[in-house]
Design a protein around this motif. Structure first.
Motif, PDB file in Angstrom:
ATOM      1  N   LEU A   1       0.845  -1.190   0.000  1.00 31.91           N
ATOM      2  CA  LEU A   1       0.000   0.000   0.000  1.00 31.91           C
ATOM      3  C   LEU A   1       0.883   1.243   0.000  1.00 31.91           C
ATOM      4  O   LEU A   1       1.932   1.263   0.642  1.00 31.91           O
ATOM      5  CB  LEU A   1      -0.907   0.022   1.226  1.00 31.91           C
ATOM      6  N   SER A   2       0.431   2.245  -0.712  1.00 34.73           N
ATOM      7  CA  SER A   2       1.146   3.519  -0.745  1.00 34.73           C
ATOM      8  C   SER A   2       0.172   4.646  -0.446  1.00 34.73           C
ATOM      9  O   SER A   2      -1.019   4.545  -0.717  1.00 34.73           O
ATOM     10  CB  SER A   2       1.793   3.739  -2.107  1.00 34.73           C
ATOM     11  N   CYS A   3       0.715   5.720   0.109  1.00 38.43           N
ATOM     12  CA  CYS A   3      -0.106   6.878   0.438  1.00 38.43           C
ATOM     13  C   CYS A   3       0.712   8.130   0.166  1.00 38.43           C
ATOM     14  O   CYS A   3       1.859   8.237   0.633  1.00 38.43           O
ATOM     15  CB  CYS A   3      -0.523   6.830   1.900  1.00 38.43           C
ATOM     16  N   ALA A   4       0.134   9.054  -0.574  1.00 34.66           N
ATOM     17  CA  ALA A   4       0.804  10.307  -0.890  1.00 34.66           C
ATOM     18  C   ALA A   4       0.019  11.476  -0.311  1.00 34.66           C
ATOM     19  O   ALA A   4      -1.199  11.556  -0.500  1.00 34.66           O
ATOM     20  CB  ALA A   4       0.936  10.470  -2.396  1.00 34.66           C
ATOM     21  N   ALA A   5       0.722  12.340   0.397  1.00 36.33           N
ATOM     22  CA  ALA A   5       0.096  13.528   0.972  1.00 36.33           C
ATOM     23  C   ALA A   5       0.434  14.740   0.122  1.00 36.33           C
ATOM     24  O   ALA A   5       1.562  14.872  -0.369  1.00 36.33           O
ATOM     25  CB  ALA A   5       0.585  13.736   2.400  1.00 36.33           C
ATOM     26  N   SER A   6      -0.548  15.610  -0.043  1.00 36.12           N
ATOM     27  CA  SER A   6      -0.323  16.827  -0.819  1.00 36.12           C
ATOM     28  C   SER A   6      -1.124  17.971  -0.225  1.00 36.12           C
ATOM     29  O   SER A   6      -2.032  17.762   0.577  1.00 36.12           O
ATOM     30  CB  SER A   6      -0.722  16.608  -2.274  1.00 36.12           C
ATOM     31  N   GLY A   7      -0.779  19.191  -0.637  1.00 35.84           N
ATOM     32  CA  GLY A   7      -1.484  20.359  -0.146  1.00 35.84           C
ATOM     33  C   GLY A   7      -0.559  21.304   0.576  1.00 35.84           C
ATOM     34  O   GLY A   7       0.642  21.328   0.352  1.00 35.84           O
ATOM     35  N   SER A   8      -1.136  22.070   1.469  1.00 42.43           N
ATOM     36  CA  SER A   8      -0.410  23.110   2.179  1.00 42.43           C
ATOM     37  C   SER A   8       0.346  22.510   3.375  1.00 42.43           C
ATOM     38  O   SER A   8      -0.005  22.741   4.526  1.00 42.43           O
ATOM     39  CB  SER A   8      -1.387  24.185   2.655  1.00 42.43           C
ATOM     40  N   ILE A   9       1.410  21.768   3.068  1.00 35.64           N
ATOM     41  CA  ILE A   9       2.142  21.015   4.092  1.00 35.64           C
ATOM     42  C   ILE A   9       3.458  21.692   4.423  1.00 35.64           C
ATOM     43  O   ILE A   9       4.303  21.855   3.545  1.00 35.64           O
ATOM     44  CB  ILE A   9       2.410  19.576   3.619  1.00 35.64           C
ATOM     45  N   PHE A  10       3.628  22.058   5.672  1.00 38.60           N
ATOM     46  CA  PHE A  10       4.916  22.555   6.137  1.00 38.60           C
ATOM     47  C   PHE A  10       5.783  21.385   6.594  1.00 38.60           C
ATOM     48  O   PHE A  10       6.940  21.278   6.225  1.00 38.60           O
ATOM     49  CB  PHE A  10       4.733  23.559   7.282  1.00 38.60           C
ATOM     50  N   ARG A  11       5.174  20.517   7.396  1.00 32.47           N
ATOM     51  CA  ARG A  11       5.897  19.355   7.897  1.00 32.47           C
ATOM     52  C   ARG A  11       4.917  18.251   8.270  1.00 32.47           C
ATOM     53  O   ARG A  11       3.854  18.523   8.812  1.00 32.47           O
ATOM     54  CB  ARG A  11       6.732  19.724   9.130  1.00 32.47           C
ATOM     55  N   ILE A  12       5.292  17.015   7.948  1.00 30.91           N
ATOM     56  CA  ILE A  12       4.513  15.863   8.398  1.00 30.91           C
ATOM     57  C   ILE A  12       5.255  15.219   9.555  1.00 30.91           C
ATOM     58  O   ILE A  12       6.436  14.886   9.431  1.00 30.91           O
ATOM     59  CB  ILE A  12       4.282  14.851   7.274  1.00 30.91           C
ATOM     60  N   ASN A  13       4.593  15.027  10.644  1.00 32.33           N
ATOM     61  CA  ASN A  13       5.185  14.431  11.838  1.00 32.33           C
ATOM     62  C   ASN A  13       4.982  12.913  11.776  1.00 32.33           C
ATOM     63  O   ASN A  13       5.528  12.268  10.898  1.00 32.33           O
ATOM     64  CB  ASN A  13       4.596  15.103  13.062  1.00 32.33           C
ATOM     65  N   ASP A  14       4.160  12.358  12.620  1.00 35.64           N
ATOM     66  CA  ASP A  14       3.915  10.920  12.569  1.00 35.64           C
ATOM     67  C   ASP A  14       3.027  10.564  11.375  1.00 35.64           C
ATOM     68  O   ASP A  14       2.164  11.346  10.978  1.00 35.64           O
ATOM     69  CB  ASP A  14       3.231  10.430  13.848  1.00 35.64           C
ATOM     70  N   MET A  15       3.252   9.371  10.831  1.00 36.61           N
ATOM     71  CA  MET A  15       2.371   8.816   9.796  1.00 36.61           C
ATOM     72  C   MET A  15       2.018   7.392  10.209  1.00 36.61           C
ATOM     73  O   MET A  15       2.754   6.765  10.991  1.00 36.61           O
ATOM     74  CB  MET A  15       3.045   8.814   8.425  1.00 36.61           C
ATOM     75  N   GLY A  16       0.917   6.914   9.672  1.00 38.95           N
ATOM     76  CA  GLY A  16       0.538   5.569  10.078  1.00 38.95           C
ATOM     77  C   GLY A  16      -0.480   4.941   9.155  1.00 38.95           C
ATOM     78  O   GLY A  16      -1.034   5.599   8.267  1.00 38.95           O
ATOM     79  N   TRP A  17      -0.686   3.671   9.373  1.00 41.33           N
ATOM     80  CA  TRP A  17      -1.714   2.899   8.673  1.00 41.33           C
ATOM     81  C   TRP A  17      -2.643   2.294   9.716  1.00 41.33           C
ATOM     82  O   TRP A  17      -2.187   1.702  10.706  1.00 41.33           O
ATOM     83  CB  TRP A  17      -1.101   1.786   7.835  1.00 41.33           C
ATOM     84  N   TYR A  18      -3.926   2.448   9.471  1.00 42.71           N
ATOM     85  CA  TYR A  18      -4.968   1.860  10.299  1.00 42.71           C
ATOM     86  C   TYR A  18      -5.814   0.957   9.420  1.00 42.71           C
ATOM     87  O   TYR A  18      -5.760   1.043   8.192  1.00 42.71           O
ATOM     88  CB  TYR A  18      -5.862   2.952  10.908  1.00 42.71           C
ATOM     89  N   ARG A  19      -6.597   0.109  10.045  1.00 42.73           N
ATOM     90  CA  ARG A  19      -7.526  -0.719   9.283  1.00 42.73           C
ATOM     91  C   ARG A  19      -8.811  -0.896  10.066  1.00 42.73           C
ATOM     92  O   ARG A  19      -8.829  -0.819  11.293  1.00 42.73           O
ATOM     93  CB  ARG A  19      -6.919  -2.077   8.929  1.00 42.73           C
TER      94      ARG A  19
END
Length: 121
Positions: free
Chosen positions: A20-38
C-alpha cells in the motif's frame, strides 16, 4: 488543505503480498507521525503500523514480522509492505498523517479515503 490518497489495495490469496502507498499533498509545512490503520466489518478501526518523522516504527502485534512500514519524508509518502497475508487481514486500510500546515500553530490529523484489502482463496 491537505489530501491523503492511498493506492495498492486489492484481492490476494492467503500467503500473498501487497504493498500500500499513500501520498500527501497540499499546504504542508511538515509531516510528523504517519501511520496505517484498518477497519474490518463490524470492528473498530485499529492501528496497524506507525512511523515517526525520525523513522521509529511500531506495529500491532498481529502484523509484527509480516508488515513493514516506511516513509519518504522528502516526497510526503508512506508505504506498507504486507507479506504472508491472512484472511483476518481483510479490511479497509487507511493512511493517516499528523501535519503542520504552512502558517499553522500546532498540528492536525488527516486521513485518506481508505483502500480495500481482501485476503481470500
Amino acid at each position: 488543505q491537505v489530501q491523503l490518497v492511498e493506492s495498492g489495495g486489492g484481492v490476494v490469496q492467503p500467503g500473498g503480498s501487497l504493498k500500500l502507498s499513500c501520498a500527501a499533498s497540499g499546504s504542508i509545512f511538515r509531516i510528523n507521525d504517519m501511520g496505517w490503520y484498518r477497519q474490518a466489518p463490524g470492528k473498530q478501526r485499529e492501528l496497524v503500523a506507525g512511523i515517526t518523522r525520525g523513522g521509529s516504527t511500531n506495529y500491532a502485534g498481529s502484523v509484527k514480522g509480516r508488515f513493514t512500514i516506511s516513509r519518504d519524508s522528502a516526497k510526503n509518502t508512506v508505504s506498507l509492505q504486507m507479506n504472508s497475508l491472512k484472511p483476518e487481514d481483510t479490511a479497509v486500510y487507511y493512511c493517516s498523517a499528523d501535519v503542520t500546515r504552512w502558517g499553522q500553530v500546532g498540528q492536525s490529523d488527516y486521513w485518506g479515503q481508505g483502500t480495500q484489502v481482501t485476503v481470500s482463496s
